[in-house]
Design a protein around this motif. Structure first.
Motif, PDB file in Angstrom:
ATOM      1  N   HIS A  54       0.799  -1.096   0.167  1.00  0.00           N
ATOM      2  CA  HIS A  54       0.037  -0.136   0.134  1.00  0.00           C
ATOM      3  C   HIS A  54       0.939   1.219  -0.038  1.00  0.00           C
ATOM      4  N   ALA A  55       0.217   2.195  -0.361  1.00  0.00           N
ATOM      5  CA  ALA A  55       0.796   3.858  -0.238  1.00  0.00           C
ATOM      6  C   ALA A  55       0.077   4.289   1.061  1.00  0.00           C
ATOM      7  N   TRP A  56       0.717   4.924   1.877  1.00  0.00           N
ATOM      8  CA  TRP A  56       0.257   5.465   3.079  1.00  0.00           C
ATOM      9  C   TRP A  56       0.478   7.010   3.044  1.00  0.00           C
ATOM     10  N   PHE A  57      -0.672   7.755   3.268  1.00  0.00           N
ATOM     11  CA  PHE A  57      -0.583   9.272   3.170  1.00  0.00           C
ATOM     12  C   PHE A  57      -1.437   9.913   4.325  1.00  0.00           C
ATOM     13  N   GLY A  58      -0.780  10.884   5.052  1.00  0.00           N
ATOM     14  CA  GLY A  58      -1.699  11.660   5.767  1.00  0.00           C
ATOM     15  C   GLY A  58      -1.876  12.982   5.119  1.00  0.00           C
ATOM     16  N   LEU A  77      -3.715   3.307   0.137  1.00  0.00           N
ATOM     17  CA  LEU A  77      -4.270   3.097  -1.260  1.00  0.00           C
ATOM     18  C   LEU A  77      -3.411   1.978  -1.710  1.00  0.00           C
ATOM     19  N   PRO A  78      -4.175   0.754  -2.130  1.00  0.00           N
ATOM     20  CA  PRO A  78      -3.570  -0.428  -2.482  1.00  0.00           C
ATOM     21  C   PRO A  78      -2.799  -0.249  -3.929  1.00  0.00           C
ATOM     22  N   HIS A  92     -12.946   4.243  -5.946  1.00  0.00           N
ATOM     23  CA  HIS A  92     -13.976   3.758  -4.863  1.00  0.00           C
ATOM     24  C   HIS A  92     -13.817   4.732  -3.767  1.00  0.00           C
ATOM     25  N   PHE A  93     -12.627   5.125  -3.286  1.00  0.00           N
ATOM     26  CA  PHE A  93     -12.305   6.065  -2.140  1.00  0.00           C
ATOM     27  C   PHE A  93     -13.322   7.360  -2.355  1.00  0.00           C
ATOM     28  N   LEU A  94     -12.792   7.766  -3.815  1.00  0.00           N
ATOM     29  CA  LEU A  94     -13.636   9.013  -4.215  1.00  0.00           C
ATOM     30  C   LEU A  94     -14.917   8.969  -4.192  1.00  0.00           C
ATOM     31  N   ASP A  95     -15.450   7.818  -4.451  1.00  0.00           N
ATOM     32  CA  ASP A  95     -16.985   7.759  -4.265  1.00  0.00           C
ATOM     33  C   ASP A  95     -17.474   7.846  -3.021  1.00  0.00           C
ATOM     34  N   ASN A 118     -14.347   2.677   5.984  1.00  0.00           N
ATOM     35  CA  ASN A 118     -14.134   2.352   4.659  1.00  0.00           C
ATOM     36  C   ASN A 118     -12.743   1.639   4.722  1.00  0.00           C
ATOM     37  N   PRO A 119     -12.282   0.878   3.644  1.00  0.00           N
ATOM     38  CA  PRO A 119     -10.989   0.117   3.614  1.00  0.00           C
ATOM     39  C   PRO A 119      -9.960   1.008   3.445  1.00  0.00           C
TER      40      PRO A 119
END
Length: 349
Positions: A54-58, A77-78, A92-95, A118-119
């Motif tokens: 995954h990519a991890w962001f704050g 994000l995978p 999907h996250f945008l939705d 959400n996942p």
């Protein structure tokens, strides 16, 4: 605003009238330019610091016209096998956020801070969260936590201040602001002079909170000294020595450590993989994977530990070619060759 009118998280934030900063939280905390984040989420650039596929962001964002409130999203994000963000997951996250928020960020809604389950959301650990908060305060020029002065006082006179009254967040705030402190030289000298009488918990926290900053020489020397003291490896010092650029002294120290039985611990190997991949030339990479193979054999993981570390490192863009080249070389040690053979056998199953 509808899901059909935006194509990226960046675009959503801009359409909502916000300003924002992105911090990559994959392997160490790294401020990320808006354009770089857009390229990563659009799959036109590799995630530079992937972790667990995954990519991890704050992301911290705010709307000056609406209020002074700042909101934070922690999202993961995978990634596909190449290390690019999976577009379907990002969409999907945008939705989810469009359905939940619409235009509400500009209306100072608490929904902006708390998204539906959400996942893609995650909760950082205590240490990572403290460092994130400190980095954001430093970027935005916000005041430090109310206990930050206690950190300074304890550093200068540890006999007079109760270290147990100092929260981790205050230590993180202090260390992230140290470079711009008007008395930074005096404080660094005090750390060198008083290190022997600081509480171990405080000193470990101080070193750990330093893992995402450009570490001053005085503090770096202290961590090198603490790394192999008392016949044990200090994980806090190992974390604090993290650097995003190659450091010959650090590289040589890690090579020495990986040829020592004291590094045959999963937690130590995990920190080296997560924080010190920038030091991994062919020599250090081989030493690291060989030590992983040793631990795998010693603890009877049947190749699972080795496979996990190999999969983790091969997804780092700057290491991918090195790792794959090492996989196919004929010059590996017997231990490493056997681990690679087992890896091939597992892949064929």
């Amino acid at each position: 605003m509808s899901a059909n009118s935006i194509n990226s998280i960046s675009e959503f934030l801009l359409h909502a009238g916000t300003e924002y900063h992105v911090i990559d939280m994959g392997r160490r905390l790294t401020p990320t330019a808006s354009q770089t984040f857009l390229d990563i989420e659009n799959g036109s650039a590799y995630a530079p610091y992937p972790r667990q596929q995954h990519a991890w962001f704050g992301i911290v964002f705010w709307n000056k016209q609406a209020s002074q409130s700042h909101y934070i999203w922690f999202i993961k994000l995978p990634l596909d096998e190449q290390g690019l963000v999976v577009a379907a997951a990002r969409n999907h996250f945008l939705d989810i956020i469009v359905d939940a928020l619409g235009q509400s960020i500009a209306q100072e809604s608490e929904k902006a801070q708390t998204l539906p389950d959400n996942p893609y959301s995650f909760v950082p650990g205590q240490s990572q969260l403290a460092q994130f908060n400190a980095m954001v305060k430093n970027i935005l020029g916000q005041p430090l936590s109310e206990h930050a002065q206690k950190v300074e006082a304890y550093i200068q006179a540890p006999q007079l201040v109760d270290w147990q009254q100092i929260p981790m967040q205050s230590v993180a705030d202090f260390i992230h602001a140290l470079a711009s402190h008007s008395k930074s030289n005096n404080l660094l000298q005090a750390i060198s002079d008083n290190q022997a009488i600081y509480a171990d918990v405080f000193l470990n926290t101080l070193m750990e909170m330093s893992e995402s900053i450009t570490t001053p020489v005085e503090l770096k020397n202290l961590m090198f000294e603490k790394l192999m003291c008392d016949d044990q490896v200090s994980v806090s010092a190992l974390r604090g020595l993290s650097s995003d650029s190659f450091d010959q002294t650090l590289h040589d120290t890690l090579c020495e450590l990986l040829h020592d039985e004291r590094s045959q611990r999963v937690d130590i190997l995990s920190v080296i993989a997560a924080r010190h991949f920038s030091q991994m030339d062919n020599v250090l990479l081989s030493a690291f994977l060989e030590q992983v193979a040793n631990v795998d054999n010693k603890e009877a993981h049947s190749g699972a530990l080795f496979s996990g570390f190999f999969s983790d490192l091969v997804q780092i863009p700057q290491l991918r070619r090195q790792v794959l080249t090492l996989l196919h070389t004929n010059e590996s040690s017997k231990v490493l060759s056997a681990a690679f053979a087992q890896l091939f056998a597992q892949a064929r199953k």
